[in-house]
Motif scaffolding. Structure first.
Motif, PDB file in Angstrom:
ATOM      1  N   ARG A   1       0.817  -1.198   0.000  1.00 53.76           N
ATOM      2  CA  ARG A   1       0.000   0.000   0.000  1.00 53.76           C
ATOM      3  C   ARG A   1       0.856   1.255   0.000  1.00 53.76           C
ATOM      4  NH1 ARG A   1      -5.267  -0.763   2.094  1.00 53.76           N
ATOM      5  NH2 ARG A   1      -5.013   1.062   3.417  1.00 53.76           N
TER       6      ARG A   1
ATOM      7  N   ASN B   1       1.739   2.242  -3.528  1.00 50.53           N
ATOM      8  CA  ASN B   1       0.596   2.857  -4.176  1.00 50.53           C
ATOM      9  C   ASN B   1       0.258   4.222  -3.591  1.00 50.53           C
ATOM     10  OD1 ASN B   1      -1.568   3.006  -5.759  1.00 50.53           O
ATOM     11  ND2 ASN B   1      -2.604   1.213  -4.944  1.00 50.53           N
TER      12      ASN B   1
ATOM     13  N   LEU C   1      -1.211   4.626  -0.911  1.00 47.47           N
ATOM     14  CA  LEU C   1      -2.412   4.551  -0.077  1.00 47.47           C
ATOM     15  C   LEU C   1      -2.040   4.760   1.378  1.00 47.47           C
ATOM     16  CD1 LEU C   1      -4.489   1.605  -1.575  1.00 47.47           C
ATOM     17  CD2 LEU C   1      -4.988   4.036  -1.666  1.00 47.47           C
TER      18      LEU C   1
ATOM     19  N   ILE D   1      -0.178  12.891  -7.591  1.00 48.47           N
ATOM     20  CA  ILE D   1      -0.083  11.501  -7.156  1.00 48.47           C
ATOM     21  C   ILE D   1      -1.076  10.624  -7.915  1.00 48.47           C
ATOM     22  CG2 ILE D   1      -1.690  11.744  -5.235  1.00 48.47           C
ATOM     23  CD1 ILE D   1       1.523   9.688  -5.262  1.00 48.47           C
ATOM     24  N   ASN D   2      -2.177  11.229  -8.366  1.00 45.18           N
ATOM     25  CA  ASN D   2      -3.173  10.433  -9.077  1.00 45.18           C
ATOM     26  C   ASN D   2      -2.640   9.913 -10.404  1.00 45.18           C
ATOM     27  OD1 ASN D   2      -5.274  10.897  -7.131  1.00 45.18           O
ATOM     28  ND2 ASN D   2      -5.262  13.002  -7.871  1.00 45.18           N
TER      29      ASN D   2
ATOM     30  N   ARG E   1      -0.672   6.950  -9.545  1.00 45.19           N
ATOM     31  CA  ARG E   1      -1.541   5.825  -9.203  1.00 45.19           C
ATOM     32  C   ARG E   1      -2.167   5.190 -10.434  1.00 45.19           C
ATOM     33  NH1 ARG E   1      -4.208   8.664  -4.651  1.00 45.19           N
ATOM     34  NH2 ARG E   1      -3.025   8.174  -2.775  1.00 45.19           N
ATOM     35  N   ALA E   2      -2.386   6.002 -11.463  1.00 42.27           N
ATOM     36  CA  ALA E   2      -2.986   5.447 -12.672  1.00 42.27           C
ATOM     37  C   ALA E   2      -2.048   4.460 -13.350  1.00 42.27           C
ATOM     38  CB  ALA E   2      -3.349   6.582 -13.633  1.00 42.27           C
TER      39      ALA E   2
ATOM     40  N   MET F   1      -4.002  -1.928  -8.751  1.00 39.20           N
ATOM     41  CA  MET F   1      -4.023  -2.704  -7.498  1.00 39.20           C
ATOM     42  C   MET F   1      -5.244  -3.599  -7.452  1.00 39.20           C
ATOM     43  SD  MET F   1      -2.993  -1.539  -3.800  1.00 39.20           S
ATOM     44  CE  MET F   1      -3.094  -2.613  -2.381  1.00 39.20           C
TER      45      MET F   1
ATOM     46  N   PHE G   1      -7.361  -5.993  -4.731  1.00 36.37           N
ATOM     47  CA  PHE G   1      -7.499  -6.124  -3.283  1.00 36.37           C
ATOM     48  C   PHE G   1      -8.018  -7.505  -2.884  1.00 36.37           C
ATOM     49  CE2 PHE G   1      -6.927  -1.656  -2.298  1.00 36.37           C
ATOM     50  CZ  PHE G   1      -7.235  -1.041  -3.479  1.00 36.37           C
TER      51      PHE G   1
ATOM     52  N   ASN H   1     -13.352  -5.146  -3.609  1.00 38.95           N
ATOM     53  CA  ASN H   1     -13.685  -3.716  -3.664  1.00 38.95           C
ATOM     54  C   ASN H   1     -14.276  -3.298  -4.999  1.00 38.95           C
ATOM     55  OD1 ASN H   1     -12.956  -3.209  -1.058  1.00 38.95           O
ATOM     56  ND2 ASN H   1     -10.867  -2.633  -1.554  1.00 38.95           N
TER      57      ASN H   1
ATOM     58  N   ALA I   1     -13.190   4.290 -14.568  1.00 38.85           N
ATOM     59  CA  ALA I   1     -11.907   4.978 -14.395  1.00 38.85           C
ATOM     60  C   ALA I   1     -11.312   5.350 -15.743  1.00 38.85           C
ATOM     61  CB  ALA I   1     -10.953   4.101 -13.611  1.00 38.85           C
TER      62      ALA I   1
ATOM     63  N   VAL J   1     -10.515   9.074 -15.622  1.00 35.11           N
ATOM     64  CA  VAL J   1      -9.106   9.373 -15.376  1.00 35.11           C
ATOM     65  C   VAL J   1      -8.326   9.451 -16.676  1.00 35.11           C
ATOM     66  CG1 VAL J   1      -7.027   8.605 -14.205  1.00 35.11           C
ATOM     67  CG2 VAL J   1      -9.243   8.267 -13.131  1.00 35.11           C
TER      68      VAL J   1
ATOM     69  N   ARG K   1     -10.542  -4.549 -14.188  1.00 38.54           N
ATOM     70  CA  ARG K   1     -10.705  -3.131 -13.902  1.00 38.54           C
ATOM     71  C   ARG K   1      -9.361  -2.455 -13.738  1.00 38.54           C
ATOM     72  NH1 ARG K   1     -13.700  -1.319  -8.465  1.00 38.54           N
ATOM     73  NH2 ARG K   1     -11.896  -2.380  -7.594  1.00 38.54           N
ATOM     74  N   ALA K   2      -8.435  -3.146 -13.043  1.00 41.20           N
ATOM     75  CA  ALA K   2      -7.107  -2.556 -12.861  1.00 41.20           C
ATOM     76  C   ALA K   2      -6.353  -2.547 -14.185  1.00 41.20           C
ATOM     77  CB  ALA K   2      -6.341  -3.336 -11.802  1.00 41.20           C
TER      78      ALA K   2
ATOM     79  N   MET L   1      -6.698   0.332 -17.032  1.00 43.35           N
ATOM     80  CA  MET L   1      -5.941   1.576 -17.007  1.00 43.35           C
ATOM     81  C   MET L   1      -4.575   1.402 -17.675  1.00 43.35           C
ATOM     82  SD  MET L   1      -7.945   3.585 -15.564  1.00 43.35           S
ATOM     83  CE  MET L   1      -6.981   4.949 -15.006  1.00 43.35           C
TER      84      MET L   1
ATOM     85  N   GLY M   1     -12.665   0.371   1.687  1.00 41.84           N
ATOM     86  CA  GLY M   1     -12.072  -0.215   0.497  1.00 41.84           C
ATOM     87  C   GLY M   1     -12.570   0.415  -0.791  1.00 41.84           C
ATOM     88  N   GLN M   2     -13.789   0.961  -0.778  1.00 42.61           N
ATOM     89  CA  GLN M   2     -14.325   1.581  -1.980  1.00 42.61           C
ATOM     90  C   GLN M   2     -13.481   2.792  -2.354  1.00 42.61           C
ATOM     91  OE1 GLN M   2     -17.434   0.807  -3.838  1.00 42.61           O
ATOM     92  NE2 GLN M   2     -16.741  -1.088  -2.919  1.00 42.61           N
TER      93      GLN M   2
ATOM     94  N   ALA N   1     -10.093   1.606  -3.580  1.00 45.87           N
ATOM     95  CA  ALA N   1     -10.126   1.110  -4.955  1.00 45.87           C
ATOM     96  C   ALA N   1     -10.202   2.276  -5.936  1.00 45.87           C
ATOM     97  CB  ALA N   1     -11.328   0.190  -5.147  1.00 45.87           C
TER      98      ALA N   1
ATOM     99  N   SER O   1      -6.870   4.059  -6.036  1.00 43.61           N
ATOM    100  CA  SER O   1      -5.800   3.279  -6.661  1.00 43.61           C
ATOM    101  C   SER O   1      -5.968   3.228  -8.170  1.00 43.61           C
ATOM    102  CB  SER O   1      -5.752   1.864  -6.081  1.00 43.61           C
ATOM    103  OG  SER O   1      -6.854   1.131  -6.526  1.00 43.61           O
ATOM    104  N   LEU O   2      -7.188   3.516  -8.664  1.00 39.99           N
ATOM    105  CA  LEU O   2      -7.376   3.599 -10.112  1.00 39.99           C
ATOM    106  C   LEU O   2      -6.946   4.954 -10.648  1.00 39.99           C
ATOM    107  CD1 LEU O   2     -10.841   1.877 -10.425  1.00 39.99           C
ATOM    108  CD2 LEU O   2      -8.728   1.104 -11.477  1.00 39.99           C
ATOM    109  N   GLY O   3      -6.549   5.870  -9.755  1.00 37.19           N
ATOM    110  CA  GLY O   3      -6.077   7.169 -10.217  1.00 37.19           C
ATOM    111  C   GLY O   3      -7.087   8.282 -10.084  1.00 37.19           C
ATOM    112  N   MET O   4      -8.270   8.003  -9.508  1.00 41.43           N
ATOM    113  CA  MET O   4      -9.256   9.071  -9.339  1.00 41.43           C
ATOM    114  C   MET O   4      -8.816   9.965  -8.199  1.00 41.43           C
ATOM    115  SD  MET O   4     -13.016   7.492  -9.821  1.00 41.43           S
ATOM    116  CE  MET O   4     -13.141   5.770 -10.091  1.00 41.43           C
TER     117      MET O   4
END
Lengths: 246, 443
Positions: free
Chosen positions: A51, A54, A56, A77-78, A81-82, A86, A88, A92, A106, A110, A154-155, A158, B341-342, B345, B348-351
């Motif tokens: 984490r 990332n 987080l 930082i976003n 992260r893109a 990640m 989980f 999530n 996303a 994004v 989903r991950a 991106m 976690g929402q 998540a 972590s997708l960059g939002m």
């Protein structure tokens, strides 16, 4: 960024949660295309380290450099992260969106792709993880293995440089673990840079270029899977492996 | 959960009471099975009708007044018939240009209805001034053009009777709609509650999201940047407004701007907590009175009459402001109930934070908070009775007015109670239906 520079660098990273010293001077380097599997007892700091990569979690000491960008001085930082996807332990997924919408959201928001592009990429990824027919299902209608595969898609949507997996199969029924591990194995074979925290020794043996054993916030041992299993150097490693490999 | 073998083995006290579950579809304290939703309304109206029949129709009269009926005519004048049997009414205030249907109703000295005249059709011409003109004494179906905006209608009737002059607009749908929408009593209560609740929702959402922000953010991050921006803004203000360049003010401005900007990351939590705690700690009645008798005159004076909040606006602001604090806590609880976690998540997708809130957290949180919001709406409907203290003619005020004119407290207050009950019962059923529809799939 130079191809030969590590894509993830951790230098003497410290992290405290109140009085708990979760990471004590962790140093790690991951090259592009490597698959690093992290094992260790619970509370050893594996998930925390993941984490931190990332962002987080923020670190209390040391440096983390991802894709050439030091995390504490990243302007956005976003954007970093893109590039780091990640997955989980508890999936999530967004429960109010269908599987397809989970994957396209996303991308649209994004990466600013338009709707058709995003949907096309989403459908390709759903086919790749093996559940193209579930595009319009809601997460609660999917099994655990299917949900985790949607989370991986989903991950991946991106198109990140690095994929982080935080115990991806720990919350799954035994029958569903294989389908998720197969997806991760395919990803590894395609050359994705992966850092996986997992107890799945079979996967580690098949996919990992390097294995790391962590205990009490420190990296105790680093070796290839073969070397770690057949010839562990440290007593703590031997103790852990004797408990886990049965 | 199925009944059957599993429950047969349980003792009687532990067995799920399926009968009780099936019963009480409405959830109300009525001991019969399976009353449909419209049964409540039928029962309530039956009670009203029963009371009215038993007590000489005074309930109907009270409800008539509380609903601010009629919606198809305006009273425009009243007088007594003179000893010689003649009467004349000059319409005040002046009528706007347009066509009108006027007629007179007569009441005997006891107040009993005694008949009505035929209708006078008149047209007030554009540009008509408020000048005296000869009285109209003959009703006519053919419109009479008038060049005065204060016409006089006259006639003959039994001496000692009362005459009421009415403007009948039942033929003009637009005027009827306008009259219904602006009616006092029940419709004022409903209008006030709807608008005030919308305002409270906005306030609640904004302050609720602010409440969720970090309670002890890292003030040292980018501190110098913020302080410099604050000083820069203060300098701009000094350039633009020359009168601020006096020394004490200028110094305070620079210091104040730097301090505020420095503390900015802590502001959302601080300001919203101040708002929520202070406003929730003050009784709603005090807030309405404060708004109506302290804030409104002060605003009127300080802006020289430009912002006159007397009446409805001050009630709206008071109710919105007061309820916004409660709704802020509801929204905060809803947002914090979404699993952490929402957010992880999404990030972590960059939002960024705003995107995560908008697309992931708030859509889920709204579904969670809809039932408590529905209950708060019903609460506000009842608290709208508080605006009667600033003399707004809503349901309670209309009821009390009727009581003071007719000296019948039971009928008056029972009517007020019945009106509130019907509204809140209907809303409860609606809230329950919304609750069922809006639950996240699978909950």
């Amino acid at each position: 960024m130079d191809k030969n520079e590590p894509v993830i660098i951790l230098e003497n990273v410290h992290k405290r949660f109140g009085s708990v010293h979760a990471l004590r001077g962790v140093s790690l380097q991951v090259q592009l295309g490597e698959v690093v599997v992290v094992i260790g007892p619970s509370g050893s700091g594996k998930s925390t380290m993941l984490r931190c990569i990332n962002h987080l979690e923020t670190i209390d000491g040391g440096r983390i450099i991802v894709d050439g960008i030091p995390l504490d001085r990243a302007k956005n930082i976003n954007k970093v992260r893109a590039e780091v996807g990640m997955v989980f332990q508890l999936f999530n997924l967004f429960p109010h969106l269908t599987a397809l919408e989970n994957i396209t959201l996303a991308q649209r928001v994004v990466r600013r792709r338009n709707e058709e592009q995003a949907v096309e990429i989403a459908r390709d990824l759903l086919a790749k993880v093996g559940i193209p027919e579930k595009a319009n299902s809601y997460p609660h209608q999917l099994s655990g293995g299917q949900q985790q595969r949607v989370a991986i898609a989903r991950a991946l949507a991106m198109q990140p440089k690095i994929m982080l997996f935080d115990e991806p199969t720990s919350a799954l029924d035994p029958e569903m673990i294989k389908e998720v591990l197969d997806v991760m194995l395919d990803l590894a074979r395609e050359g994705m840079t992966m850092v996986v925290v997992s107890h799945e020794m079979g996967f580690a043996r098949a996919a990992a270029t390097r294995m790391i054993f962590m205990d009490e916030g420190q990296i105790v041992e680093e070796a290839t899977p073969h070397d770690l299993y057949t010839n562990p150097q440290h007593d703590r490693t031997k103790l852990f492996l004797s408990k886990v490999l049965h | 959960m199925e009944s059957g073998d599993a429950t047969e083995s349980l003792s009687p006290e532990l067995r799920p009471d399926l009968e009780a579950r099936r019963r009480g579809r409405t959830g109300l304290a009525i001991p019969w099975d399976n009353i449909p939703w419209w049964g409540i309304i039928v029962i309530t109206l039956g009670v009203i009708a029963g009371f009215s029949a038993m007590t000489n129709t005074r309930y109907v009269d009270a409800l008539y007044f509380i609903f601010d009926l009629p919606w198809n005519k305006n009273g425009v004048g009243r007088t007594q018939v003179a000893a010689d049997g003649s009467w004349a009414i000059t319409i005040q205030p002046a009528l706007k240009p347009g066509s009108y249907v006027l007629y007179a109703e007569f009441e005997d000295p006891e107040g009993t209805y005694a008949g009505r005249s035929d209708a006078f059709h008149v047209i007030v011409m554009p540009g008509a001034e408020a000048v005296e003109a000869p009285a109209l004494t003959t009703p006519s179906a053919a419109p009479v053009e008038l060049n005065t905006s204060i016409p006089t209608i006259a006639g003959t009737a039994t001496p000692g009777y009362s005459v009421m002059l009415y403007d009948d607009f039942s033929g003009n749908a637009w005027r009827v709609i306008e009259r219904i929408v602006t009616a006092n009593g029940v419709l004022l209560t409903i209008r006030t509650t709807l608008v005030a609740f919308a305002g409270a929702l906005v306030l609640g959402l904004v302050f609720g999201v602010m409440r969720v922000s970090s309670r002890s953010p890292d003030l040292t991050q980018h501190a110098w940047r913020r302080v410099l921006i604050g000083l820069g803004l203060a300098v701009v203000a000094l350039i633009v407004v020359p009168s601020l360049r006096e020394m004490p003010q200028a110094g305070m401005l620079l210091l104040g701007a730097a301090a505020v900007l420095f503390l900015l990351p802590a502001m959302p939590y601080t300001v919203s907590t101040l708002y929520v705690e202070v406003v929730r700690g003050v009784p709603m009645l005090v807030i309405i009175l404060y708004m109506g008798f302290a804030v409104t005159p002060a605003v009127r004076e300080s802006t020289g009459g430009a912002f006159d909040l007397r009446g409805w606006p001050s009630a709206l602001i008071g109710l919105s402001f007061g309820y916004g604090a409660y709704l802020a806590e509801v929204f905060r609880a809803g947002i914090q109930s979404i699993p952490h976690g929402q957010m992880e998540a999404a990030r972590s997708l960059g939002m960024n934070y705003m995107q995560a809130m908008r697309y992931i957290i708030l859509p889920q949180a709204v579904r969670v908070v809809l039932p408590p919001l529905g209950n708060d709406f019903i609460s506000m409907l009842k608290d709208s009775s508080l605006i009667s203290v600033i003399a707004l003619p809503e349901v309670l005020q209309q009821g009390r007015l009727w009581i003071s004119r007719n000296f019948r407290a039971f009928e008056g207050f029972n009517s007020v109670v019945m009106v509130y009950l019907v509204m809140t019962l209907l809303l409860s059923l609606l809230v329950r239906a919304i609750e069922r529809k809006s639950a996240l799939p699978g909950r």
